[in-house]
Design an enzyme around this catalytic site. Structure first.
Site, short mmCIF file in Angstrom:
data_model
loop_
_atom_site.label_atom_id
_atom_site.label_comp_id
_atom_site.label_asym_id
_atom_site.label_seq_id
_atom_site.Cartn_x
_atom_site.Cartn_y
_atom_site.Cartn_z
N ARG A 1 -7.53 1.32 -7.48
CA ARG A 1 -8.26 2.38 -7.15
C ARG A 1 -8.69 2.97 -8.50
O ARG A 1 -10.06 3.49 -8.54
CB ARG A 1 -7.38 3.60 -6.40
CG ARG A 1 -7.09 3.27 -4.86
CD ARG A 1 -6.07 4.48 -4.54
NE ARG A 1 -5.87 4.27 -3.13
CZ ARG A 1 -5.54 5.18 -2.30
NH1 ARG A 1 -4.99 6.17 -2.62
NH2 ARG A 1 -5.20 4.87 -1.04
N ASN B 1 -4.02 0.96 9.13
CA ASN B 1 -4.23 1.36 7.79
C ASN B 1 -4.89 0.36 7.07
O ASN B 1 -5.75 0.59 6.37
CB ASN B 1 -2.98 2.04 7.11
CG ASN B 1 -3.30 2.82 5.95
OD1 ASN B 1 -4.39 3.15 5.82
ND2 ASN B 1 -2.28 3.13 5.15
N HIS C 1 -8.78 -0.01 5.52
CA HIS C 1 -9.21 -0.31 3.92
C HIS C 1 -10.09 -1.82 4.00
O HIS C 1 -10.55 -1.93 2.96
CB HIS C 1 -8.24 -0.14 3.09
CG HIS C 1 -7.73 1.58 2.88
ND1 HIS C 1 -8.41 2.28 2.17
CD2 HIS C 1 -6.67 2.17 3.50
CE1 HIS C 1 -8.12 3.59 2.48
NE2 HIS C 1 -7.15 3.49 3.07
N HIS D 1 -7.07 9.95 9.43
CA HIS D 1 -7.72 8.38 9.50
C HIS D 1 -8.85 8.64 10.86
O HIS D 1 -9.74 7.74 10.62
CB HIS D 1 -6.76 7.42 10.03
CG HIS D 1 -5.84 7.12 8.92
ND1 HIS D 1 -4.40 6.42 9.26
CD2 HIS D 1 -5.87 7.07 7.64
CE1 HIS D 1 -4.01 6.04 8.12
NE2 HIS D 1 -4.74 6.59 6.90
N GLU E 1 -11.66 9.38 8.79
CA GLU E 1 -12.12 8.26 7.62
C GLU E 1 -12.95 7.02 8.54
O GLU E 1 -13.78 6.51 8.10
CB GLU E 1 -11.00 7.64 6.85
CG GLU E 1 -11.32 6.91 5.71
CD GLU E 1 -10.10 6.67 4.99
OE1 GLU E 1 -10.27 6.05 3.81
OE2 GLU E 1 -9.06 7.20 5.15
N HIS F 1 -9.75 9.00 -3.58
CA HIS F 1 -10.33 9.80 -2.68
C HIS F 1 -11.03 11.03 -2.92
O HIS F 1 -12.23 11.32 -2.43
CB HIS F 1 -9.27 10.47 -1.50
CG HIS F 1 -8.45 9.30 -0.65
ND1 HIS F 1 -9.20 8.99 0.52
CD2 HIS F 1 -7.34 8.74 -0.78
CE1 HIS F 1 -8.41 7.81 1.07
NE2 HIS F 1 -7.33 7.80 0.40
#
Length: 414
Positions: free
Chosen positions: A65, A182, A186, A257, A260, A391
């Site tokens: 990240r 999850n 991603h 989620h 997202e 994020h």
């Protein structure tokens, strides 16, 4: 619909004041994280004021990240960003990489040992970080991306199902029966980024296959997305009922989620080679997901903020407000505002930014508070400190850029 009363211009999408606010916050976030690299390149977990917590594991997903964020930093001219990308690449090509078995360890411990298993979640972030660093031409990035693509396709991508499996043992000889969304969420983000950076549309096609499953499961469950599954991809709706605030596998539906996924589905719809009817169908689904998530999650207990989880009837289970949920709400409301032209999303965007400024930005020490309780007071039970910038930084950039492109390419193209 969000209540909206003449917000300040800095909270209104499309104003010069909003762009200035987002850019200033982005720079503040990037300045906060400069101390992330350990000597070997893996990322320290950052504390409340950006001080590295050297007694915690140095996680692959956090290292990825930070490498991704500072790749974005290079693209916007953030001072020192290139050196920080190179540090992250050193960690990902060095101490976090399993030279014996291939792939990446989940983490390296403070004593120099490694945590077990191989996780799709972490490997998806390797794809994302490597693609962003490749885009800016950092040394070793292309080799890292080549390695990550090969490993992901060999071990994590189930071409028969059109989904990513979740966890192998360290040696890649035993596959855990758990399946989860999850890691697949991603995976979609990473696949779209790899497609945008490399031009290999096979990755976008894989993202589309995952999205086809998710949209079906959501539509059959009143737009609350099942998170956990058995090995044959049957929803396990009671999974972790006894651990409702699990960091990565909480019980129930996760409104953040749903939000997202709505943005990622929209990005895919805008970028894939599909007809207009299918594109509109997917955008409609994204609107359903967003509407369900904010109806269930926003101000669900008498205070502003989005609750972490709900049960399958939409009743809050974990009332905590996680910073990443708000970041994704900013991203998705701005995206849907641009794509649909509907005022409701402009109103939500303003509402989220006002809440961010009032409650979540740490105006004293920098970055964002990562976890607040139902009264919007600081908590540290799930997310102590300020682990990374991913994020938050993306949410200060995505509203200003092309929603059909992954953020690295969108930033490069202006």
């Amino acid at each position: 619909m969000a209540e909206q009363a003449s917000p300040e211009a800095k909270y209104q999408l499309g104003t010069p004041e909003n762009k200035q606010f987002l850019d200033e916050q982005r720079e503040s976030l990037m300045a906060f994280g400069h101390r992330f690299p350990s000597p070997g390149g893996s990322s320290y977990w950052l504390g409340d004021d950006g001080t590295p917590w050297t007694d915690r594991n140095r996680e692959t997903w956090i290292t990825c990240r930070m490498t991704h964020v500072y790749s974005l930093g290079v693209l916007v001219g953030h001072p020192g960003a290139a050196e920080l990308v190179d540090a992250g690449l050193k960690g990902l090509r060095g101490e976090l990489h399993d030279d014996a078995n291939g792939g990446w360890y989940p983490a390296v411990t403070p004593t120099g040992d490694y945590t077990p298993d191989k996780q799709a979640y972490a490997h998806a972030f390797v794809l994302l970080a490597a693609s962003s660093a490749t885009l800016i031409g950092r040394p070793g990035a292309q080799e890292l991306l080549d390695d990550a693509e090969e490993i992901f396709l060999k071990y994590f991508w189930d071409a028969h199902e059109g989904l990513s499996v979740d966890t192998w043992n360290t040696e890649f000889t035993e596959l855990d029966p758990y399946r989860g969304l999850n890691a697949n969420m991603h995976s979609v983000e990473a696949f779209l980024a790899v497609a945008d950076v490399t031009g290999d549309e096979g990755w976008r096609d894989r993202a589309g296959r995952i999205i086809a499953h998710v949209t079906k499961w959501a539509s059959e469950n009143e737009w609350r997305i099942p998170e956990h599954f058995t090995s044959d991809w049957k929803p396990a709706l009671e999974f972790n009922r006894d651990k409702p605030d699990d960091q990565f596998k909480p019980y129930g539906a996760t409104p953040g989620h749903g939000i997202e996924w709505a943005r990622l589905i929209t990005q895919y719809a805008l970028s894939a080679k599909i007809d207009e009817a299918e594109k509109q169908r997917l955008v409609d689904i994204a609107e359903h997901l967003f509407a369900r998530a904010v109806a269930d999650g926003w101000n669900a207990d008498g205070a502003p903020g989005i609750v972490y989880t709900t049960d399958w009837e939409g009743k809050p289970v974990v009332h905590d407000r996680m910073h990443w949920t708000l970041a994704e709400a900013i991203n998705t409301s701005s995206t849907l505002a641009r794509v649909t032209g509907k005022d409701v999303y402009l109103n939500w965007y303003s509402t989220f930014l006002q809440y961010l400024d009032a409650n979540v930005i740490d105006h004293k020490n920098g970055s964002w508070f990562h976890q607040l309780d139902c009264e919007n007071k600081l908590m540290t039970t799930v997310w102590p400190g300020k682990s990374d910038l991913y994020h938050a930084t993306q949410s200060m950039m995505i509203p200003l850029r092309d929603p059909s492109l992954s953020i690295s390419v969108a930033t490069k193209e202006g």
